[in-house]
Design a protein around this motif. Structure first.
Motif, PDB file in Angstrom:
ATOM      1  N   THR A 204       2.555   6.065  -7.200  1.00 54.31           N
ATOM      2  CA  THR A 204       1.548   6.833  -7.929  1.00 54.31           C
ATOM      3  C   THR A 204       1.645   8.320  -7.619  1.00 54.31           C
ATOM      4  O   THR A 204       1.375   9.156  -8.481  1.00 54.31           O
ATOM      5  N   ALA A 205       2.062   8.660  -6.421  1.00 49.09           N
ATOM      6  CA  ALA A 205       2.240  10.074  -6.071  1.00 49.09           C
ATOM      7  C   ALA A 205       3.417  10.670  -6.841  1.00 49.09           C
ATOM      8  O   ALA A 205       3.339  11.806  -7.324  1.00 49.09           O
TER       9      ALA A 205
ATOM     10  N   TRP B 139      -6.496  10.577  -0.579  1.00 50.65           N
ATOM     11  CA  TRP B 139      -5.649  10.797  -1.754  1.00 50.65           C
ATOM     12  C   TRP B 139      -5.924   9.732  -2.816  1.00 50.65           C
ATOM     13  O   TRP B 139      -6.044  10.045  -3.997  1.00 50.65           O
ATOM     14  N   TRP B 140      -6.051   8.460  -2.405  1.00 55.68           N
ATOM     15  CA  TRP B 140      -6.350   7.383  -3.350  1.00 55.68           C
ATOM     16  C   TRP B 140      -7.717   7.566  -3.986  1.00 55.68           C
ATOM     17  O   TRP B 140      -7.893   7.329  -5.190  1.00 55.68           O
TER      18      TRP B 140
ATOM     19  N   PHE C 287       0.831  -1.199   0.000  1.00 52.17           N
ATOM     20  CA  PHE C 287       0.000   0.000   0.000  1.00 52.17           C
ATOM     21  C   PHE C 287       0.868   1.253   0.000  1.00 52.17           C
ATOM     22  O   PHE C 287       0.655   2.165  -0.796  1.00 52.17           O
ATOM     23  N   PHE C 288       1.858   1.290   0.863  1.00 54.56           N
ATOM     24  CA  PHE C 288       2.720   2.474   0.946  1.00 54.56           C
ATOM     25  C   PHE C 288       3.613   2.617  -0.287  1.00 54.56           C
ATOM     26  O   PHE C 288       3.816   3.729  -0.780  1.00 54.56           O
TER      27      PHE C 288
ATOM     28  N   LEU D  40      -4.034   9.443   3.169  1.00 54.47           N
ATOM     29  CA  LEU D  40      -3.694   8.556   2.057  1.00 54.47           C
ATOM     30  C   LEU D  40      -4.939   7.903   1.466  1.00 54.47           C
ATOM     31  O   LEU D  40      -5.029   7.730   0.244  1.00 54.47           O
TER      32      LEU D  40
ATOM     33  N   SER E 232       0.141  15.401  -3.890  1.00 56.08           N
ATOM     34  CA  SER E 232       1.023  14.270  -4.189  1.00 56.08           C
ATOM     35  C   SER E 232       2.282  14.310  -3.333  1.00 56.08           C
ATOM     36  O   SER E 232       2.741  13.271  -2.853  1.00 56.08           O
TER      37      SER E 232
ATOM     38  N   ALA F  40       3.484   8.593   3.010  1.00 52.90           N
ATOM     39  CA  ALA F  40       3.801   7.210   2.633  1.00 52.90           C
ATOM     40  C   ALA F  40       5.169   6.779   3.152  1.00 52.90           C
ATOM     41  O   ALA F  40       5.409   5.592   3.375  1.00 52.90           O
TER      42      ALA F  40
ATOM     43  N   ALA G  24       1.317  13.168  -0.007  1.00 52.54           N
ATOM     44  CA  ALA G  24       1.128  11.713  -0.028  1.00 52.54           C
ATOM     45  C   ALA G  24       2.476  10.993   0.052  1.00 52.54           C
ATOM     46  O   ALA G  24       2.607   9.996   0.768  1.00 52.54           O
TER      47      ALA G  24
ATOM     48  N   SER H  37       2.949   1.466  -3.373  1.00 44.23           N
ATOM     49  CA  SER H  37       2.128   1.866  -4.517  1.00 44.23           C
ATOM     50  C   SER H  37       1.662   3.314  -4.375  1.00 44.23           C
ATOM     51  O   SER H  37       1.570   4.044  -5.370  1.00 44.23           O
ATOM     52  N   THR H  38       1.399   3.751  -3.154  1.00 45.71           N
ATOM     53  CA  THR H  38       1.021   5.147  -2.937  1.00 45.71           C
ATOM     54  C   THR H  38       2.167   6.073  -3.306  1.00 45.71           C
ATOM     55  O   THR H  38       1.965   7.064  -4.022  1.00 45.71           O
TER      56      THR H  38
END
Length: 111
Positions: free
Chosen positions: A24-25, A93-94, A17-18, A90, A38, A45, A41, A20-21
């Motif tokens: 993507t950020a 943000w997602w 999760f962290f 987060l 971002s 993250a 994030a 991928s966050t």
């Protein structure tokens, strides 16, 4: 000495999760989309799992990380408030990232 811990599958999902966050950020920053959100994030993250890990090191024997977190939350520890705020940020943000991606796909399909 024996410390209880959460199952391995939980840790895989947690750190994915962290990662991928953060990924993507970083992608959003490169594409110049929602730069401030971002960057925040990315900051959360990176810092949330580090702060959680550091504060879980001193937990009582026989208590897993989640039980320790709840215990510390009940005692009013600031690091728990920070991590909850980080998780909530987060999550939001997602939601925004996915809604923006969905809206962009609909715009492309309608042209």
């Amino acid at each position: 000495m024996y410390w209880e811990t959460l199952p391995n599958w939980f840790w895989v999902i947690y750190y994915l999760f962290f990662l991928s966050t953060a990924g993507t950020a970083i992608y959003s920053v490169i594409r110049k989309k929602r730069i401030r959100l971002s960057l925040a994030a990315i900051l959360f993250a990176v810092t949330v799992p580090i702060i959680s890990l550091i504060n879980s090191i001193g937990r009582a024997e026989g208590m897993n990380e989640f039980e320790h977190f709840l215990d510390q939350l009940q005692q009013g520890e600031m690091w728990t408030a920070f991590t909850i705020a980080g998780y909530l940020f987060l999550f939001v943000w997602w939601v925004l990232f996915l809604l923006n991606s969905k809206a962009k796909k609909q715009d492309i399909g309608s042209t």
